[in-house]
Design a protein around this motif. Structure first.
Motif, PDB file in Angstrom:
ATOM      1  N   ASP A 111      42.701  23.208 -33.345  1.00  0.00           N
ATOM      2  CA  ASP A 111      42.871  22.505 -34.618  1.00  0.00           C
ATOM      3  C   ASP A 111      43.789  21.305 -34.432  1.00  0.00           C
ATOM      4  OD1 ASP A 111      44.102  21.755 -37.185  1.00  0.00           O
ATOM      5  OD2 ASP A 111      42.976  23.445 -37.995  1.00  0.00           O
ATOM      6  N   GLY A 112      44.998  21.549 -33.951  1.00  0.00           N
ATOM      7  CA  GLY A 112      45.923  20.477 -33.611  1.00  0.00           C
ATOM      8  C   GLY A 112      46.600  19.758 -34.758  1.00  0.00           C
ATOM      9  N   ARG A 113      46.231  20.049 -36.001  1.00  0.00           N
ATOM     10  CA  ARG A 113      46.816  19.335 -37.140  1.00  0.00           C
ATOM     11  C   ARG A 113      48.237  19.776 -37.430  1.00  0.00           C
ATOM     12  NH1 ARG A 113      42.404  20.188 -41.680  1.00  0.00           N
ATOM     13  NH2 ARG A 113      42.071  22.108 -40.492  1.00  0.00           N
ATOM     14  N   TYR A 114      48.623  20.932 -36.931  1.00  0.00           N
ATOM     15  CA  TYR A 114      49.931  21.479 -37.262  1.00  0.00           C
ATOM     16  C   TYR A 114      50.790  21.599 -36.009  1.00  0.00           C
ATOM     17  CZ  TYR A 114      46.764  22.564 -40.996  1.00  0.00           C
ATOM     18  OH  TYR A 114      45.795  22.456 -41.964  1.00  0.00           O
ATOM     19  N   ALA A 115      50.731  20.575 -35.184  1.00  0.00           N
ATOM     20  CA  ALA A 115      51.459  20.582 -33.912  1.00  0.00           C
ATOM     21  C   ALA A 115      52.968  20.576 -34.150  1.00  0.00           C
ATOM     22  CB  ALA A 115      51.063  19.375 -33.083  1.00  0.00           C
ATOM     23  N   VAL A 116      53.671  21.166 -33.235  1.00  0.00           N
ATOM     24  CA  VAL A 116      55.130  21.189 -33.278  1.00  0.00           C
ATOM     25  C   VAL A 116      55.616  20.044 -32.390  1.00  0.00           C
ATOM     26  CG1 VAL A 116      57.181  22.555 -32.777  1.00  0.00           C
ATOM     27  CG2 VAL A 116      55.085  23.683 -33.588  1.00  0.00           C
ATOM     28  N   PRO A 117      56.262  19.024 -32.969  1.00  0.00           N
ATOM     29  CA  PRO A 117      56.686  17.866 -32.176  1.00  0.00           C
ATOM     30  C   PRO A 117      57.552  18.226 -30.972  1.00  0.00           C
ATOM     31  CG  PRO A 117      56.944  17.414 -34.518  1.00  0.00           C
ATOM     32  CD  PRO A 117      56.575  18.871 -34.388  1.00  0.00           C
ATOM     33  N   SER A 118      58.362  19.270 -31.086  1.00  0.00           N
ATOM     34  CA  SER A 118      59.231  19.640 -29.966  1.00  0.00           C
ATOM     35  C   SER A 118      58.457  20.195 -28.776  1.00  0.00           C
ATOM     36  CB  SER A 118      60.277  20.662 -30.424  1.00  0.00           C
ATOM     37  OG  SER A 118      59.646  21.851 -30.845  1.00  0.00           O
ATOM     38  N   HIS A 119      57.168  20.492 -28.955  1.00  0.00           N
ATOM     39  CA  HIS A 119      56.347  20.995 -27.857  1.00  0.00           C
ATOM     40  C   HIS A 119      55.787  19.874 -26.991  1.00  0.00           C
ATOM     41  CE1 HIS A 119      55.494  25.151 -29.854  1.00  0.00           C
ATOM     42  NE2 HIS A 119      56.759  24.956 -29.560  1.00  0.00           N
ATOM     43  N   GLY A 120      56.095  18.631 -27.354  1.00  0.00           N
ATOM     44  CA  GLY A 120      55.664  17.504 -26.530  1.00  0.00           C
ATOM     45  C   GLY A 120      54.356  16.885 -26.990  1.00  0.00           C
ATOM     46  N   GLU A 121      53.924  15.916 -26.217  1.00  0.00           N
ATOM     47  CA  GLU A 121      52.709  15.176 -26.544  1.00  0.00           C
ATOM     48  C   GLU A 121      51.465  16.040 -26.396  1.00  0.00           C
ATOM     49  OE1 GLU A 121      52.168  11.886 -27.574  1.00  0.00           O
ATOM     50  OE2 GLU A 121      54.316  11.995 -27.963  1.00  0.00           O
ATOM     51  N   ARG A 122      50.523  15.810 -27.278  1.00  0.00           N
ATOM     52  CA  ARG A 122      49.250  16.514 -27.242  1.00  0.00           C
ATOM     53  C   ARG A 122      48.301  15.748 -26.337  1.00  0.00           C
ATOM     54  NH1 ARG A 122      46.298  20.165 -30.246  1.00  0.00           N
ATOM     55  NH2 ARG A 122      44.090  19.677 -30.383  1.00  0.00           N
ATOM     56  N   GLU A 123      47.643  16.453 -25.434  1.00  0.00           N
ATOM     57  CA  GLU A 123      46.747  15.807 -24.483  1.00  0.00           C
ATOM     58  C   GLU A 123      45.316  15.681 -25.012  1.00  0.00           C
ATOM     59  OE1 GLU A 123      47.666  14.572 -21.467  1.00  0.00           O
ATOM     60  OE2 GLU A 123      49.725  15.147 -21.868  1.00  0.00           O
ATOM     61  N   MET A 124      44.890  16.609 -25.855  1.00  0.00           N
ATOM     62  CA  MET A 124      43.497  16.610 -26.302  1.00  0.00           C
ATOM     63  C   MET A 124      43.387  16.122 -27.737  1.00  0.00           C
ATOM     64  SD  MET A 124      42.808  20.703 -26.481  1.00  0.00           S
ATOM     65  CE  MET A 124      41.920  21.060 -27.978  1.00  0.00           C
ATOM     66  N   PRO A 125      42.166  15.789 -28.171  1.00  0.00           N
ATOM     67  CA  PRO A 125      41.989  15.311 -29.548  1.00  0.00           C
ATOM     68  C   PRO A 125      42.445  16.342 -30.574  1.00  0.00           C
ATOM     69  CG  PRO A 125      40.000  14.953 -28.246  1.00  0.00           C
ATOM     70  CD  PRO A 125      40.914  15.800 -27.415  1.00  0.00           C
ATOM     71  N   VAL A 126      42.801  15.852 -31.737  1.00  0.00           N
ATOM     72  CA  VAL A 126      43.150  16.721 -32.861  1.00  0.00           C
ATOM     73  C   VAL A 126      41.825  17.037 -33.566  1.00  0.00           C
ATOM     74  CG1 VAL A 126      44.475  16.922 -34.999  1.00  0.00           C
ATOM     75  CG2 VAL A 126      45.429  15.675 -33.048  1.00  0.00           C
TER      76      VAL A 126
END
Length: 132
Positions: free
Chosen positions: A79-94
């Motif tokens: 899903d990726g819409r509710y990412a935790v910023p402290s977990h770092g950059e997201r590599e895959m599409p949201v």
């Protein structure tokens, strides 16, 4: 891009020729994920070498998680819409955002969210089926 489309079309034709019925999750996976994660989910898709970080081997998620498939976490990652910023950059599409934009156009805001959620469930279930 033409090569990618040809590869995925060949994979689809192979399943159809074998008389297998493709699940919604598998179709969604081949359409949205295989380009990076590979047809078999091993992180070896046609675009994998072009990425800064190699895509994950999706077939060993359970193994890396003590033998249990982390379904809720997998759903959240896709899903990726509710990412935790402290977990770092997201590599895959949201995918949640991307699917929702498409689905809202077809089903309206409420229907779009329902269809998007189901698409992500189908993907998470298919990834679970890839476990070795």
């Amino acid at each position: 891009m033409k090569q990618l489309a040809a590869i995925l079309l060949l994979e689809f034709a192979t399943h159809a020729a074998a008389g297998e019925r493709m699940s919604y999750g598998e179709a969604e996976y081949l359409n949205s994920c295989a380009v990076c994660h590979g047809v078999e989910g091993k992180g070896d898709g046609p675009l994998s070498d072009l990425l800064v970080k190699r895509p994950a081997d999706l077939t060993s998620i359970s193994k890396r998680n003590g033998g249990t498939f982390p379904y809720a976490r997998m759903f959240a990652v896709i899903d990726g819409r509710y990412a935790v910023p402290s977990h770092g950059e997201r590599e895959m599409p949201v995918w949640g955002r991307q699917f929702l934009e498409d689905d809202k156009q077809l089903y309206g805001p409420a229907g779009g969210e329902i269809v998007t959620t189901e698409r992500i469930h189908e993907l998470a279930g298919y990834v679970q089926s890839l476990q070795r």
